[in-house]
Design a protein around this motif. Sequence first.
Motif, PDB file in Angstrom:
ATOM      1  N   ARG A   1       9.730 -62.751 -39.180  1.00 39.28           N
ATOM      2  CA  ARG A   1      10.445 -63.666 -40.075  1.00 39.28           C
ATOM      3  C   ARG A   1      11.764 -63.047 -40.523  1.00 39.28           C
ATOM      4  O   ARG A   1      12.790 -63.733 -40.626  1.00 39.28           O
ATOM      5  N   PHE A   2      11.745 -61.742 -40.762  1.00 40.37           N
ATOM      6  CA  PHE A   2      12.950 -61.021 -41.175  1.00 40.37           C
ATOM      7  C   PHE A   2      14.030 -61.119 -40.098  1.00 40.37           C
ATOM      8  O   PHE A   2      15.195 -61.389 -40.381  1.00 40.37           O
ATOM      9  N   LEU A   3      13.648 -60.897 -38.826  1.00 42.39           N
ATOM     10  CA  LEU A   3      14.602 -60.972 -37.727  1.00 42.39           C
ATOM     11  C   LEU A   3      15.031 -62.409 -37.462  1.00 42.39           C
ATOM     12  O   LEU A   3      16.199 -62.674 -37.162  1.00 42.39           O
ATOM     13  N   ALA A   4      14.093 -63.347 -37.572  1.00 40.48           N
ATOM     14  CA  ALA A   4      14.413 -64.753 -37.315  1.00 40.48           C
ATOM     15  C   ALA A   4      15.431 -65.285 -38.317  1.00 40.48           C
ATOM     16  O   ALA A   4      16.300 -66.093 -37.970  1.00 40.48           O
ATOM     17  N   LYS A   5      15.351 -64.830 -39.553  1.00 41.37           N
ATOM     18  CA  LYS A   5      16.314 -65.268 -40.570  1.00 41.37           C
ATOM     19  C   LYS A   5      17.726 -64.840 -40.208  1.00 41.37           C
ATOM     20  O   LYS A   5      18.703 -65.484 -40.586  1.00 41.37           O
ATOM     21  N   ARG A   6      17.833 -63.753 -39.470  1.00 40.42           N
ATOM     22  CA  ARG A   6      19.145 -63.264 -39.026  1.00 40.42           C
ATOM     23  C   ARG A   6      19.513 -63.829 -37.663  1.00 40.42           C
ATOM     24  O   ARG A   6      20.395 -63.328 -36.988  1.00 40.42           O
ATOM     25  N   GLN A   7      18.780 -64.881 -37.275  1.00 37.26           N
ATOM     26  CA  GLN A   7      19.053 -65.637 -36.044  1.00 37.26           C
ATOM     27  C   GLN A   7      18.965 -64.761 -34.794  1.00 37.26           C
ATOM     28  O   GLN A   7      19.678 -64.974 -33.818  1.00 37.26           O
ATOM     29  N   VAL A   8      18.079 -63.765 -34.836  1.00 37.14           N
ATOM     30  CA  VAL A   8      17.777 -62.964 -33.651  1.00 37.14           C
ATOM     31  C   VAL A   8      16.666 -63.679 -32.884  1.00 37.14           C
ATOM     32  O   VAL A   8      15.573 -63.873 -33.404  1.00 37.14           O
ATOM     33  N   LYS A   9      16.949 -64.082 -31.659  1.00 34.06           N
ATOM     34  CA  LYS A   9      15.938 -64.757 -30.844  1.00 34.06           C
ATOM     35  C   LYS A   9      15.037 -63.709 -30.198  1.00 34.06           C
ATOM     36  O   LYS A   9      15.508 -62.686 -29.712  1.00 34.06           O
ATOM     37  N   MET A  10      13.743 -64.001 -30.146  1.00 31.09           N
ATOM     38  CA  MET A  10      12.777 -63.001 -29.686  1.00 31.09           C
ATOM     39  C   MET A  10      11.808 -63.575 -28.663  1.00 31.09           C
ATOM     40  O   MET A  10      11.372 -64.719 -28.786  1.00 31.09           O
ATOM     41  N   TRP A  11      11.516 -62.744 -27.685  1.00 28.91           N
ATOM     42  CA  TRP A  11      10.504 -63.074 -26.683  1.00 28.91           C
ATOM     43  C   TRP A  11       9.557 -61.884 -26.541  1.00 28.91           C
ATOM     44  O   TRP A  11       9.988 -60.729 -26.594  1.00 28.91           O
ATOM     45  N   PHE A  12       8.274 -62.169 -26.350  1.00 30.50           N
ATOM     46  CA  PHE A  12       7.284 -61.148 -26.029  1.00 30.50           C
ATOM     47  C   PHE A  12       6.824 -61.402 -24.598  1.00 30.50           C
ATOM     48  O   PHE A  12       6.263 -62.460 -24.298  1.00 30.50           O
ATOM     49  N   LEU A  13       7.097 -60.458 -23.715  1.00 37.08           N
ATOM     50  CA  LEU A  13       6.725 -60.581 -22.306  1.00 37.08           C
ATOM     51  C   LEU A  13       5.574 -59.623 -22.027  1.00 37.08           C
ATOM     52  O   LEU A  13       5.729 -58.406 -22.133  1.00 37.08           O
TER      53      LEU A  13
END
Length: 432
Positions: A236-248
């Motif tokens: 949530r912390f990273l998402a608020k800073r608009q960092v897009k994330m993927w787990f592969l």
Amino acid sequence: MKVLYLTERRKQIGKQEAERLLELKVKRGGNETLKNIQETVSSLLGVNIDAFESSSIASTRQKSAEMDVDNFLVEVNGSGIKEALRLVLDVEFGNPDILLVEEPEIHLHPALETSMMRYLKRISCNSQVFITTHSTNFLDTAEMNNVYLVTKPDSTEIQQLGIGEAEARIPQELGIRLSSLFMFDRLVFVEGLSDEDAIREWASTLGINLSQANVGFIHMGGVRNFAYFATESTLRFLAKRQVKMWFLIDRDEKEDSEIIKMQNMLGQNAKLQVLSKREIENYLIYYGAIIRFVKHKRVLSGNLSNELPTATEILAKIDECAEKMKQLAIDKRVIKLACKPIYPELKVIFEDIQESTVDKVTQSIQKMIDQLESDKKNLENIYNSKSSELESFWKDRKLDIVPGDLLLDEVCKAYNVRCDRVIAFRRHQNLH
């Protein structure tokens, strides 16, 4: 022995390099060299370079060369592009046996630092490379046994760092701040370094520049650490800073219910991508690539006496080795289901204050024993079920199911070479 030493203050790139590129255009065999340099620059920096003859100078009737970067003169580009070009072209033109680079990170964007480090690792197959750096991005992609910390408290001290020491000493020396964690616009969480290596190599082959897209990779150290990296507060912390994330993650022997549970942990903050094959190495099981790999290993060892295997021979050997691993594939499925960890019910133990601690712990242990006894009695049924399940799709999907790294190694051993995941993805042993 040719030694190339790039100091901290490097000469501006310009006319001299343009003339050398232009010379390749008119020199017999030069076009192939020029093309290789252009492809290297494109994959690293995401720009296209070329050289042309400039207009005649009226007073002297002389002509000179000019270098273009994406149709603009190299001189009008940013310092980062020019510094990166300086290093790449010096190496490509010089082909040094030993390369010494001071502060390769100068003027480079953090994502471009990662690309430059990967380039230095790649050329270290043919050159011995030494770099000095203050950038942790260069440490992220280096083997830690090749990292030395140089300090000068009273006199100069040089210390080879282990992983544990690096975690404590390097941030202290460099003054790492939280801002270092948020330098990327996109983060891809992968299980290990070999996964990142394969993805970057494929991206480069496809003409996709991950550095230009500001993509960073985080190694989880195996899927067992998924829950640690997938904590709601972090995402949530990273998402608020608009960092897009993927787990592969690898498919391994995961059940659909496990994958759904993992996706639920991520929620809307990140995307989960599960490979359709068992692991990323399974995508490398291709006869053409294996033939080229066998040839490459034989060239390195100086063994060119034997003929290379044919496509038909490789395909037959792949099938033969996969069949030998059928029992292993069954065993992995059975063990995963039958040997799941069992934990005591700690919540119940602490909640019931009326009963004695000894009685509560005894009951909890007995429940675990009963569960293990039940699993033991059901083991034959589990084995038969998994064996029958695998048999139903074995013929069509065996190459997706067996451990890809083991299969590749078994096939290559038939031709007296080895192909473990370290050899396949990390061919850069002499970078220091």
